[in-house]
Design a protein around this motif. Structure first.
Motif, PDB file in Angstrom:
ATOM      1  N   TYR A  18       0.833  -1.205   0.000  1.00 22.91           N
ATOM      2  CA  TYR A  18       0.000   0.000   0.000  1.00 22.91           C
ATOM      3  C   TYR A  18       0.864   1.251   0.000  1.00 22.91           C
ATOM      4  N   THR A  24      -9.273   5.442  -1.506  1.00 26.28           N
ATOM      5  CA  THR A  24      -9.170   5.162  -2.937  1.00 26.28           C
ATOM      6  C   THR A  24      -7.997   5.956  -3.502  1.00 26.28           C
ATOM      7  N   ILE A  52      -7.424   2.029  -7.311  1.00 29.71           N
ATOM      8  CA  ILE A  52      -7.336   1.016  -6.251  1.00 29.71           C
ATOM      9  C   ILE A  52      -8.154   1.467  -5.042  1.00 29.71           C
ATOM     10  N   TYR A  64      -8.480   0.623  -0.924  1.00 31.55           N
ATOM     11  CA  TYR A  64      -7.742  -0.002   0.177  1.00 31.55           C
ATOM     12  C   TYR A  64      -8.583   0.021   1.442  1.00 31.55           C
ATOM     13  N   HIS A 119      -6.039  -4.622   2.671  1.00 30.31           N
ATOM     14  CA  HIS A 119      -6.449  -5.263   1.434  1.00 30.31           C
ATOM     15  C   HIS A 119      -6.604  -4.206   0.342  1.00 30.31           C
ATOM     16  N   MET A 120      -6.002  -4.470  -0.816  1.00 28.41           N
ATOM     17  CA  MET A 120      -6.146  -3.600  -1.969  1.00 28.41           C
ATOM     18  C   MET A 120      -6.852  -4.349  -3.083  1.00 28.41           C
ATOM     19  N   THR A 121      -7.697  -3.648  -3.809  1.00 26.05           N
ATOM     20  CA  THR A 121      -8.361  -4.253  -4.957  1.00 26.05           C
ATOM     21  C   THR A 121      -8.536  -3.217  -6.054  1.00 26.05           C
ATOM     22  N   ALA A 122      -8.425  -3.694  -7.293  1.00 23.34           N
ATOM     23  CA  ALA A 122      -8.673  -2.841  -8.458  1.00 23.34           C
ATOM     24  C   ALA A 122      -9.957  -3.284  -9.158  1.00 23.34           C
ATOM     25  N   SER A 123     -10.777  -4.074  -8.472  1.00 23.92           N
ATOM     26  CA  SER A 123     -12.044  -4.527  -9.043  1.00 23.92           C
ATOM     27  C   SER A 123     -12.889  -3.329  -9.459  1.00 23.92           C
ATOM     28  N   THR A 132     -15.902  -2.693  -7.203  1.00 31.93           N
ATOM     29  CA  THR A 132     -15.549  -2.146  -5.888  1.00 31.93           C
ATOM     30  C   THR A 132     -15.132  -0.685  -5.998  1.00 31.93           C
TER      31      THR A 132
END
Length: 282
Positions: free
Chosen positions: A93, A211, A220, A222, A230-234, A237
């Motif tokens: 992160y 974000t 991303i 977070y 937790h990071m996501t590029a969905s 989301t």
């Protein structure tokens, strides 16, 4: 612990720093005590840093650069060293945070890390009872250097009003922390807004999130739980987070109103109070 004769400069940024410090010091013909005298510390501290028993600070690094005329070698290395002191799960992160062009964060429990004072950060991090508290504090403060860049990320921080009232570290620590927030009232790149209690239920009762947008990488989101981040590029989301953040900003006070509230809480809750003997007698 590391031995200087077996120290592997490829093992970690800290190992490389210690190995390079030893190499540069010896090239200058100085003993540990002699270098210590020049930069106003003990020879023992020099030895501890050379053998990775102690993590150097940015101030130490700048003084070593000046004393050994290194051209800023250690001032450049220290960022990598302190980054390596962050918890392993948090390092990805921090790397993305340093690359972000735009950051928007909602904080419901504590002040956003990039805005924390050293004393506040120490009180927050101490709750996890780490063995290397001071190293983690130094690493958190080092992260804040992204705000000092010529072109830092554009950042919005929405802070729940509860954060202002939670006396982390005690009254004096909180007073200095709120003063720190007020320093950003006219900041060009950072905007702080408070979500007041009066807003009632809001779009992120589930907790804090951040974000980040980038010039070339996907956005991303977070979040953190009790043990990790937790990071996501969905895309789904990211869209949901953007919608929630828009609602939070709509419900938050303006920058100016937020500053007025921060000032009021600082003065009324954490301001200097007269001692009993100093109060006027009726």
């Amino acid at each position: 612990m590391a031995n200087i004769h077996t120290l592997d400069p490829n093992a970690s940024p800290l190992d490389y720093y210690g190995w390079e410090l030893r190499r540069q010091r010896e090239a200058a013909g100085l003993k540990q005590t002699q270098l210590g005298d020049i930069i106003f510390c003990t020879g023992s501290l020099i030895g501890q840093i050379e053998t990775t028993k102690k993590v150097p600070t940015r101030d130490f690094s700048e003084r070593v650069d000046a004393a050994l005329n290194t051209g800023g070698v250690f001032s450049r290395l220290i960022g990598l060293v302190l980054h390596s002191q962050l918890p392993a799960w948090f390092q990805p992160y921090a790397e993305m945070e340093a690359k972000a062009a735009y950051i928007s964060t909602f904080q419901s429990q504590v002040v956003y890390g990039l805005l924390q004072t050293q004393e506040y950060a120490r009180a927050v991090l101490a709750t996890g009872m780490p063995d290397d508290l001071e190293n983690q504090v130094a690493a958190r403060i080092e992260r804040q250097r992204i705000l000092e860049r010529e072109r830092p990320p554009l950042a919005w921080a929405v802070i729940d009003e509860a954060v202002l009232h939670r006396p982390i570290g005690g009254n004096e620590v909180m007073r200095r922390q709120l003063l720190r927030l007020l320093e950003f009232v006219d900041h060009r790149w950072m905007r702080i807004r408070v979500l007041p209690f009066a807003a009632g239920e809001h779009a992120s009762l589930d907790g804090a999130f951040t974000t980040m947008r980038f010039n070339s990488d996907p956005d991303i989101v977070y979040t953190e739980d009790i043990v990790s981040g937790h990071m996501t590029a969905s895309p789904d989301t990211v869209r949901e987070a953007a919608l929630r953040y828009a609602h939070l900003r709509a419900a938050a006070l303006s920058v100016e109103e937020s500053a007025a509230l921060i000032t009021r809480v600082m003065e009324e809750r954490y301001g200097d109070r007269p001692r009993p003997e100093e109060r006027a007698v009726a």
